[in-house]
Write a protein that holds these residues in place. Structure first.
Motif, PDB file in Angstrom:
ATOM      1  N   LEU A 168       6.722  -1.861  -1.137  1.00 40.63           N
ATOM      2  CA  LEU A 168       7.974  -1.237  -1.557  1.00 40.63           C
ATOM      3  C   LEU A 168       7.647  -0.140  -2.546  1.00 40.63           C
ATOM      4  O   LEU A 168       6.625  -0.205  -3.248  1.00 40.63           O
ATOM      5  CB  LEU A 168       8.907  -2.250  -2.229  1.00 40.63           C
ATOM      6  CG  LEU A 168       9.711  -3.219  -1.373  1.00 40.63           C
ATOM      7  CD1 LEU A 168      10.472  -4.188  -2.275  1.00 40.63           C
ATOM      8  CD2 LEU A 168      10.654  -2.496  -0.447  1.00 40.63           C
ATOM      9  N   ARG A 169       8.536   0.843  -2.616  1.00 34.61           N
ATOM     10  CA  ARG A 169       8.388   1.904  -3.607  1.00 34.61           C
ATOM     11  C   ARG A 169       9.671   2.000  -4.411  1.00 34.61           C
ATOM     12  O   ARG A 169      10.743   2.254  -3.854  1.00 34.61           O
ATOM     13  CB  ARG A 169       8.097   3.242  -2.941  1.00 34.61           C
ATOM     14  CG  ARG A 169       7.746   4.351  -3.919  1.00 34.61           C
ATOM     15  CD  ARG A 169       7.736   5.688  -3.226  1.00 34.61           C
ATOM     16  NE  ARG A 169       7.101   6.728  -4.013  1.00 34.61           N
ATOM     17  CZ  ARG A 169       7.436   8.020  -3.945  1.00 34.61           C
ATOM     18  NH1 ARG A 169       8.398   8.407  -3.129  1.00 34.61           N
ATOM     19  NH2 ARG A 169       6.803   8.915  -4.678  1.00 34.61           N
ATOM     20  N   LEU A 170       9.542   1.792  -5.716  1.00 36.59           N
ATOM     21  CA  LEU A 170      10.672   1.922  -6.618  1.00 36.59           C
ATOM     22  C   LEU A 170      10.693   3.321  -7.227  1.00 36.59           C
ATOM     23  O   LEU A 170       9.641   3.898  -7.496  1.00 36.59           O
ATOM     24  CB  LEU A 170      10.603   0.888  -7.736  1.00 36.59           C
ATOM     25  CG  LEU A 170      10.496  -0.579  -7.322  1.00 36.59           C
ATOM     26  CD1 LEU A 170      10.509  -1.468  -8.573  1.00 36.59           C
ATOM     27  CD2 LEU A 170      11.596  -0.971  -6.368  1.00 36.59           C
ATOM     28  N   GLY A 202      -4.656  -3.014  -9.116  1.00 34.67           N
ATOM     29  CA  GLY A 202      -5.224  -2.892  -7.772  1.00 34.67           C
ATOM     30  C   GLY A 202      -4.195  -2.966  -6.669  1.00 34.67           C
ATOM     31  O   GLY A 202      -4.505  -2.673  -5.502  1.00 34.67           O
ATOM     32  N   ARG A 203      -2.978  -3.371  -7.004  1.00 37.27           N
ATOM     33  CA  ARG A 203      -1.912  -3.477  -5.984  1.00 37.27           C
ATOM     34  C   ARG A 203      -0.762  -2.513  -6.245  1.00 37.27           C
ATOM     35  O   ARG A 203      -0.164  -2.007  -5.296  1.00 37.27           O
ATOM     36  CB  ARG A 203      -1.360  -4.904  -5.950  1.00 37.27           C
ATOM     37  CG  ARG A 203      -2.394  -5.975  -5.636  1.00 37.27           C
ATOM     38  CD  ARG A 203      -1.729  -7.339  -5.427  1.00 37.27           C
ATOM     39  NE  ARG A 203      -1.058  -7.818  -6.623  1.00 37.27           N
ATOM     40  CZ  ARG A 203       0.247  -8.131  -6.683  1.00 37.27           C
ATOM     41  NH1 ARG A 203       1.010  -8.003  -5.598  1.00 37.27           N
ATOM     42  NH2 ARG A 203       0.774  -8.579  -7.803  1.00 37.27           N
ATOM     43  N   PHE A 204      -0.447  -2.272  -7.500  1.00 34.73           N
ATOM     44  CA  PHE A 204       0.664  -1.393  -7.874  1.00 34.73           C
ATOM     45  C   PHE A 204       0.121  -0.093  -8.448  1.00 34.73           C
ATOM     46  O   PHE A 204      -0.919  -0.079  -9.131  1.00 34.73           O
ATOM     47  CB  PHE A 204       1.547  -2.045  -8.923  1.00 34.73           C
ATOM     48  CG  PHE A 204       2.338  -3.231  -8.446  1.00 34.73           C
ATOM     49  CD1 PHE A 204       2.116  -3.810  -7.210  1.00 34.73           C
ATOM     50  CD2 PHE A 204       3.334  -3.769  -9.259  1.00 34.73           C
ATOM     51  CE1 PHE A 204       2.849  -4.911  -6.791  1.00 34.73           C
ATOM     52  CE2 PHE A 204       4.079  -4.858  -8.845  1.00 34.73           C
ATOM     53  CZ  PHE A 204       3.832  -5.438  -7.614  1.00 34.73           C
ATOM     54  N   THR A 205       0.853   0.988  -8.199  1.00 38.14           N
ATOM     55  CA  THR A 205       0.492   2.286  -8.763  1.00 38.14           C
ATOM     56  C   THR A 205       1.734   2.947  -9.345  1.00 38.14           C
ATOM     57  O   THR A 205       2.742   3.090  -8.648  1.00 38.14           O
ATOM     58  CB  THR A 205      -0.108   3.203  -7.695  1.00 38.14           C
ATOM     59  OG1 THR A 205      -1.257   2.587  -7.117  1.00 38.14           O
ATOM     60  CG2 THR A 205      -0.524   4.541  -8.313  1.00 38.14           C
ATOM     61  N   ASN A 212       2.102  -2.497  -3.375  1.00 35.52           N
ATOM     62  CA  ASN A 212       1.457  -2.909  -2.134  1.00 35.52           C
ATOM     63  C   ASN A 212       0.990  -4.352  -2.239  1.00 35.52           C
ATOM     64  O   ASN A 212       0.896  -4.913  -3.329  1.00 35.52           O
ATOM     65  CB  ASN A 212       0.265  -2.001  -1.837  1.00 35.52           C
ATOM     66  CG  ASN A 212       0.651  -0.550  -1.641  1.00 35.52           C
ATOM     67  OD1 ASN A 212       1.738  -0.248  -1.151  1.00 35.52           O
ATOM     68  ND2 ASN A 212      -0.239   0.351  -2.020  1.00 35.52           N
ATOM     69  N   SER A 213       0.682  -4.939  -1.111  1.00 38.29           N
ATOM     70  CA  SER A 213       0.189  -6.322  -1.053  1.00 38.29           C
ATOM     71  C   SER A 213       1.063  -7.255  -1.877  1.00 38.29           C
ATOM     72  O   SER A 213       0.571  -8.045  -2.691  1.00 38.29           O
ATOM     73  CB  SER A 213      -1.268  -6.380  -1.552  1.00 38.29           C
ATOM     74  OG  SER A 213      -2.103  -5.530  -0.794  1.00 38.29           O
ATOM     75  N   ASP A 268       5.754 -11.839  -7.165  1.00 35.72           N
ATOM     76  CA  ASP A 268       6.252 -10.543  -7.628  1.00 35.72           C
ATOM     77  C   ASP A 268       7.781 -10.479  -7.589  1.00 35.72           C
ATOM     78  O   ASP A 268       8.364  -9.500  -8.050  1.00 35.72           O
ATOM     79  CB  ASP A 268       5.688  -9.413  -6.751  1.00 35.72           C
ATOM     80  CG  ASP A 268       4.190  -9.258  -6.879  1.00 35.72           C
ATOM     81  OD1 ASP A 268       3.528  -9.069  -5.842  1.00 35.72           O
ATOM     82  OD2 ASP A 268       3.682  -9.336  -8.016  1.00 35.72           O
ATOM     83  N   THR A 269       8.404 -11.495  -7.053  1.00 33.34           N
ATOM     84  CA  THR A 269       9.863 -11.535  -6.981  1.00 33.34           C
ATOM     85  C   THR A 269      10.465 -11.531  -8.383  1.00 33.34           C
ATOM     86  O   THR A 269      10.115 -12.361  -9.221  1.00 33.34           O
ATOM     87  CB  THR A 269      10.327 -12.793  -6.226  1.00 33.34           C
ATOM     88  OG1 THR A 269       9.880 -12.712  -4.871  1.00 33.34           O
ATOM     89  CG2 THR A 269      11.847 -12.919  -6.257  1.00 33.34           C
TER      90      THR A 269
END
Length: 119
Positions: free
Chosen positions: A18-20, A64-67, A82-83, A88-89
């Motif tokens: 997802l992209r916020l 390593g998963r979020f940017t 990502n991943s 993460d909910t």
């Protein structure tokens, strides 16, 4: 008056992406930092990622998963996730540390966007 408007949350399966987005608007003079926090049910709000002009910071759980990235021309911050994992909910909140045109520096928060990771 300053507003932070978030978008991009939703339901995604484990391993998905997802992209916020969070756009700041109003009487903004300068933005010192922006970031994303999250709060899961029954837990305290925690920092996910933070970005200033010269640096980014991530929670260990998302490295390593979020940017996190920022478009200064649009006063917008993004969080590419990502991943994704069920843990993460949470409700994700945008935060901005900024100066306004009446020479005040304050913290501002968005209304929150729900991210649910589930199969």
């Amino acid at each position: 008056q300053v507003q932070l408007v978030e978008s991009g949350g939703g339901l995604v399966q484990p391993g998905g992406s997802l992209r916020l987005s969070c756009a700041a608007s109003g009487s903004i003079f300068t933005i010192y930092a922006m970031g994303w926090y999250r709060q899961a049910p029954g837990k305290q709000r925690e920092l996910v990622a933070h970005i200033t002009t010269g640096s980014t910071t991530y929670a260990d759980s998302v490295k390593g998963r979020f940017t996190i990235s920022r478009d200064n021309a649009k006063n917008t911050v993004y969080l590419q996730m990502n991943s994704l994992k069920p843990e993460d909910t949470a409700v994700y909140y945008c935060h901005a540390d900024l100066g306004t045109t009446n020479w005040r520096r304050n913290d501002y928060w968005g209304q929150g966007t729900q991210v649910t990771v589930s199969s």
